[in-house]
Design an enzyme around this catalytic site. Structure first.
Site, PDB file in Angstrom:
ATOM      1  CD  GLU B  74      -1.835  -2.521   1.215  1.00 42.78           C
ATOM      2  OE1 GLU B  74      -0.862  -2.663   1.768  1.00 42.78           O
ATOM      3  OE2 GLU B  74      -2.729  -3.145   0.872  1.00 42.78           O
ATOM      4  CG  HIS B 143     -11.058  -6.648   5.772  1.00 42.12           C
ATOM      5  ND1 HIS B 143     -10.411  -7.355   6.583  1.00 42.12           N
ATOM      6  CD2 HIS B 143     -10.512  -6.933   4.551  1.00 42.12           C
ATOM      7  CE1 HIS B 143      -9.321  -7.952   6.187  1.00 42.12           C
ATOM      8  NE2 HIS B 143      -9.358  -7.501   4.778  1.00 42.12           N
TER       9      HIS B 143
END
Lengths: 342, 341
Positions: B74, B143
């Site tokens: 990321e 999440h």
């Protein structure tokens, strides 16, 4: 140099100051440029330190003195439109990429005429037009940005190469791994240049990194080189090979250049983590003196050439300081300006 | 090119119903057609087609130089966007889940957001980050967060989010054309929501709120999926003669304070509804703006409705109860009307 493998182990086989034929490949103008840049870096920082100690500027100054051959040798091998990302110890990269010392000095003085209008300071000098994508206050953070610039070049097919400069202190960061790994997986036109100046603040590079940084090249499946960062010619030759390779679309290279900062971490330094003997040993390997010695021996430039350049630099420095001191402070109405493109 | 700020003003003749994920795909596809420097980069955006199918089929159409798959990295994805944007591209970088932006936080907050300012206004970052967020999917604590307030807090970033396919398409197109760093938070639970999206070109401007339902008695100020809970609550209460106005802010920064204040000055009551943890969430900023700028217009304290102060639990009854639902919104509206807290 294109045929030379960038993968070497411990420097060249030649003597300390022999250029191994690299000097001969450089034109007189290139030699003059290299000397000009290295001396500019040194004199800029010496002058900035005086100004800092005279309380004419504030913040932090991270000196590049002693490491001049690395930025200069790498940038000598870059084309004008190529990109670099720099570090908190970034004055050398800026100057080697063509930055003006008056605008840099004005930035250090916090004035409107500085590169960043006084909003960035020493750690954030950038000049996108010159391909300098910015010094950086966060260790390692320039690496993924360099990878991004290289991706942009690959997608735009603009033929440009990006060099990420970073220190041994960036070796342990996640940004290093993510940036280098992605550049390798995508085969991007990037060159990762680790300036191993031995210390991240007081922490030795060997303590910070489980193994030498150049050893990681094979782990990413890319060529790597371990070189003497104080040998301008070795830096240039290695960088040229890596840059040419990247430009041919053959992917990134990792270069570890061993060098040393003569000064402390910043203007302020604990001075308790290295010996006087160690410093003296490295000062004796001063990259500028070694370059001058090699050029003198080759009889390519003479004393007049060097003196003319020194004279030019002193005039530039004098102008830079006068320019900075005479430049206006920013007015407070600009505080919230340039946060966004309006 | 038509610029429309509300769904109602879209040309009726040319509307059709598509999923929000399709609307987003259309936005990306149209902007890629319009500008060859636009490209998509992220994890599983290519072969897989995006974790929420937004880029499905795009690799086949555009090839790997426009739809760029990355490894799981990321910080690198964020940096790829920055470096490419600084040097002349217009990237759309996707985080598979906004929860993963933590790994990229330095690149987003210290690099992307600050480059232009630090460099004295001389850098330009035409960069869009896309990030699925929000709850309702049973994916537990790592999440399903709503972390938008983190980013709205950072000068140099623009933060947007849509409640309808129409807004999603128009906002994303605006974001891609921006010369600034825009983070588009896309609520996972409404990717599969269908809505009217006209054929052809339109934009939804960044920084303009939309009154999704007009009313007189109380204003619910909200965004993304919670807009639908507010609309359901308004519908239920209408049967009792309570008239609820629903303001979808669509843009956290810049925030359309004018539209919020206009609504509150009309209804004199405000419920701020958001799916993030209630404490310290973006709703606190909205509530604060209202009390600072419209204190004398208020007939009741501004009420916040948000998520429980806990990581998102997995088990369905726990997850459902952690977040505002229509019943909670109805209750909050009643409290606001009664002034009882």
């Amino acid at each position: 140099m294109a045929e030379q493998s960038p993968v070497s182990t411990n420097g060249r086989a030649g003597g300390d100051d022999a250029s191994n034929g690299v000097l001969e490949q450089l034109s007189d103008d290139q030699l003059r440029w290299i000397y000009l840049i290295m001396r500019r870096i040194r004199r800029f920082e010496e002058t900035a330190e005086e100004a800092f100690r005279a309380a004419k500027m504030r913040g932090a100054l991270h000196f590049y003195i002693g490491e001049e051959a690395t930025a200069t040798g790498v940038c000598a091998a870059l084309d004008e439109g190529d990109f670099i990302t720099s570090t908190h110890r970034g004055h050398g990269h800026c100057i080697a990429k063509g930055a003006r010392m008056d605008k840099m000095m004005a930035e250090l003085f916090g004035r409107t005429t500085g590169y960043c209008g006084g909003k960035g300071g020493s750690m954030h000098i950038a000049d996108i037009e010159l391909g300098n994508l910015g010094a950086n206050g966060i260790v390692g953070a320039g690496i993924p940005i360099a990878t991004g610039a290289a991706l942009g070049s690959k997608l735009r097919k603009d033929g440009k190469v990006t060099v990420a400069f970073f220190g041994d202190g960036a070796g342990p960061t996640g940004a290093f791994h993510e940036g280098v790994n992605v550049a390798a997986t995508m085969n991007l036109p990037a060159v990762f240049v680790c300036e191993n100046n031995q210390y991240g603040m007081a922490t030795h590079a060997d303590f910070a990194n489980a193994a030498a940084i150049h050893n990681r090249g094979p782990a990413y499946g890319i060529p790597s080189a371990s070189i003497d960062g104080n040998d301008l010619f070795e830096v240039y030759a290695t960088a040229k090979t890596a840059i040419d390779r990247a430009r041919r679309g053959e992917g990134p290279t990792l270069i570890e250049a061993r060098t040393y900062r003569h000064k402390g971490h910043t203007v302020l330094d604990q001075k308790n983590y290295r010996t006087k003997e160690e410093i003296a040993e490295w000062v004796a390997r001063d990259p500028i003196e070694r370059f001058v010695r090699a050029v003198n021996e080759s009889e390519r430039l003479d004393e007049d050439d060097f003196q003319a350049i020194d004279g030019q630099i002193e005039r530039e420095i004098e102008h830079a300081v006068a320019f900075a001191e005479a430049s206006p402070w920013p007015t407070v109405d600009v505080i919230e300006r340039d946060v966004y493109v309006e | 090119m038509a610029v429309s700020t509300s769904q109602a003003s879209a040309p009726e003749t040319a509307t059709r119903e598509i999923f929000m994920s399709e609307a987003l795909r259309e936005a990306i596809d149209e902007e890629m057609t319009r500008d060859p420097t636009v490209f998509v980069v992220g994890e599983e955006v290519g072969v897989w087609g995006g974790a929420y199918a937004v880029t499905q089929g795009m690799l086949e159409k555009w090839g790997p130089d426009r739809i760029v798959d990355t490894p799981i990295a990321e910080a690198a994805i964020a940096g790829l966007g920055i470096g490419a944007a600084l040097t002349g591209s217009r990237p759309i970088a996707e985080f598979m889940y906004s929860d993963f932006m933590g790994i990229a936080m330095d690149q987003i907050v210290n690099q992307a957001a600050k480059n232009r300012y630090m460099f004295g206004g001389k850098a330009k970052l035409p960069l869009t980050y896309r990030a699925p967020f929000g709850a309702g999917t049973g994916n537990a604590a790592q999440h399903t967060q709503s972390l938008e307030a983190w980013f709205a807090h950072v000068p140099g970033l623009k933060v947007i989010t849509a409640s309808t396919p129409y807004d999603a398409k128009g906002l994303l197109k605006s974001a891609i054309r921006e010369d600034n760093v825009v983070i588009m938070f896309e609520h996972k639970a409404i990717y599969a929501m269908r809505g009217h999206v006209p054929e052809g070109e339109y934009l939804v401007p960044i920084g303009v709120a939309d009154v999704k339902r007009e009313g007189d008695d109380v204003s619910v100020i909200t965004y993304a999926r919670q807009t639908h809970h507010a609309l359901e609550a308004a519908e239920q209460l209408a049967a009792e003669g309570i008239s609820v106005e629903v303001v979808d802010i669509r843009s956290l920064y810049p925030l359309d304070t004018d539209t919020i204040l206009r609504s509150v000055r009309k209804t004199h009551r405000a419920v701020v509804l958001y799916e993030a943890v209630r404490f310290g969430g973006f709703g606190a900023e909205i509530a604060s703006q209202i009390q600072e700028l419209a204190f004398d217009d208020l007939d009741a304290p501004v009420l916040r409705v948000g998520a429980a102060h806990a990581p998102v639990p997995f088990s369905e009854p726990l997850e459902v109860a952690s977040f505002p639902d229509t019943a909670q919104v109805v209750e909050a509206i009643r409290q606001s009307l009664q002034g009882v807290y």
